[in-house]
Design a protein around this motif. Structure first.
Motif, short mmCIF file in Angstrom:
data_model
loop_
_atom_site.label_atom_id
_atom_site.label_comp_id
_atom_site.label_asym_id
_atom_site.label_seq_id
_atom_site.Cartn_x
_atom_site.Cartn_y
_atom_site.Cartn_z
N GLU A 112 0.83 -1.20 0.00
CA GLU A 112 0.00 0.00 0.00
C GLU A 112 0.86 1.25 0.00
O GLU A 112 0.60 2.20 -0.74
CB GLU A 112 -0.92 0.01 1.21
N VAL A 113 1.90 1.25 0.83
CA VAL A 113 2.79 2.41 0.91
C VAL A 113 3.54 2.59 -0.40
O VAL A 113 3.70 3.72 -0.89
CB VAL A 113 3.76 2.26 2.11
N GLU A 114 4.01 1.48 -1.00
CA GLU A 114 4.71 1.59 -2.27
C GLU A 114 3.79 2.12 -3.35
O GLU A 114 4.20 2.93 -4.20
CB GLU A 114 5.28 0.22 -2.68
N SER A 118 4.39 5.53 -5.41
CA SER A 118 4.44 5.60 -6.88
C SER A 118 3.41 6.60 -7.40
O SER A 118 3.68 7.28 -8.40
CB SER A 118 4.21 4.22 -7.48
N SER A 119 2.26 6.72 -6.76
CA SER A 119 1.28 7.72 -7.21
C SER A 119 1.82 9.13 -6.98
O SER A 119 1.62 10.02 -7.81
CB SER A 119 -0.06 7.54 -6.50
N TYR A 120 2.52 9.35 -5.87
CA TYR A 120 3.16 10.64 -5.63
C TYR A 120 4.25 10.91 -6.66
O TYR A 120 4.39 12.03 -7.15
CB TYR A 120 3.75 10.73 -4.23
N GLN A 121 5.04 9.88 -7.00
CA GLN A 121 6.08 10.05 -8.00
C GLN A 121 5.48 10.41 -9.36
O GLN A 121 6.00 11.28 -10.06
CB GLN A 121 6.92 8.77 -8.13
N ASP A 122 4.38 9.75 -9.73
CA ASP A 122 3.71 10.06 -10.98
C ASP A 122 3.21 11.50 -10.99
O ASP A 122 3.35 12.22 -11.99
CB ASP A 122 2.55 9.10 -11.23
N ILE A 124 4.40 14.00 -9.27
CA ILE A 124 5.57 14.89 -9.33
C ILE A 124 6.10 14.96 -10.75
O ILE A 124 6.43 16.05 -11.25
CB ILE A 124 6.66 14.40 -8.35
N GLU A 125 6.19 13.82 -11.43
CA GLU A 125 6.67 13.82 -12.81
C GLU A 125 5.75 14.61 -13.72
O GLU A 125 6.21 15.35 -14.60
CB GLU A 125 6.82 12.37 -13.30
N ILE A 126 4.45 14.48 -13.54
CA ILE A 126 3.50 15.24 -14.35
C ILE A 126 3.65 16.73 -14.09
O ILE A 126 3.67 17.54 -15.02
CB ILE A 126 2.05 14.77 -14.08
N GLU A 127 3.80 17.09 -12.83
CA GLU A 127 3.97 18.50 -12.47
C GLU A 127 5.27 19.05 -13.04
O GLU A 127 5.31 20.18 -13.54
CB GLU A 127 3.94 18.64 -10.94
N LEU A 128 6.34 18.28 -13.01
CA LEU A 128 7.61 18.71 -13.59
C LEU A 128 7.49 18.88 -15.10
O LEU A 128 8.05 19.81 -15.68
CB LEU A 128 8.72 17.72 -13.25
N GLU A 129 6.81 17.96 -15.73
CA GLU A 129 6.62 18.03 -17.19
C GLU A 129 5.83 19.28 -17.56
O GLU A 129 6.14 19.95 -18.54
CB GLU A 129 5.89 16.78 -17.67
N ASN A 130 4.83 19.62 -16.77
CA ASN A 130 4.03 20.80 -17.05
C ASN A 130 4.77 22.10 -16.75
O ASN A 130 4.46 23.13 -17.33
CB ASN A 130 2.72 20.77 -16.26
#
Length: 179
Positions: A112-114, A118-122, A124-130
């Protein structure tokens, strides 16, 4: 007398089943000696009862898991516990079963924690891309350049000749890449 009471208690707690009496006697002698402030070492007891040190340690740890070991010296001398304890092999099996159940619960929580990480990482990556700056013309560099097409004639004939002709560099020079 104290060693005999300890042995009786060990027998009532099923510690004697499947074990040689010398290991139980050694554990009872060591505990009784220490209860009455006789300083005896484990090696001295081992030399008397003729058992291995690990056997004596196992009997002592098995005795430690019984309710009798939780009594004070005065309580042990006055109170005679009537309840029996489960055999050490049974309690060890129960302990292993509890450990497996705990491992399963912890592995579920870890998954559950992993998943949450991973949802937080996704996100963050979307926010960085934008938040990356845009290139001229409103398109990002990765969107403005066509995907590279590999040459059909092989690496040696196609790409090196193309790179040398376009850039005027040697075939050993590294290619420029757009990020």
């Amino acid at each position: 007398m104290t060693a005999l009471r300890l042995l009786q208690r060990m027998k009532r707690d099923w510690m004697h089943t499947g074990r040689r009496p010398s290991g139980l006697c050694g554990a009872a002698l060591l505990v009784a000696a220490r209860m009455h402030d006789f300083r005896r070492t484990v090696k001295e007891v081992i030399s008397v009862v003729k058992v291995c040190e690990s056997t004596l340690r196992k009997r002592l740890t098995e005795f430690e898991d019984t309710p009798t070991s939780q009594l004070t010296i005065d309580e042990f001398m006055k109170i005679d516990l009537e309840e029996e304890c489960d055999p050490p092999s049974y309690t060890a099996g129960q302990r292993k079963l509890r450990m497996k159940q705990l491992e399963q619960v912890l592995s579920k929580k870890l998954e559950e924690v992993e998943g949450e990480i991973s949802s937080y990482q996704d996100a963050i990556e979307i926010e960085l891309e934008n938040s990356r700056p845009k290139a001229k013309g409103g398109l990002r560099r990765s969107e403005s350049l066509p995907a590279p097409v590999p040459p059909t004639g092989g690496l040696s004939s196609g790409m090196t000749a193309l790179n040398v002709a376009e850039e005027g560099a040697s075939p050993c020079a590294p290619r420029r890449r757009w990020l």
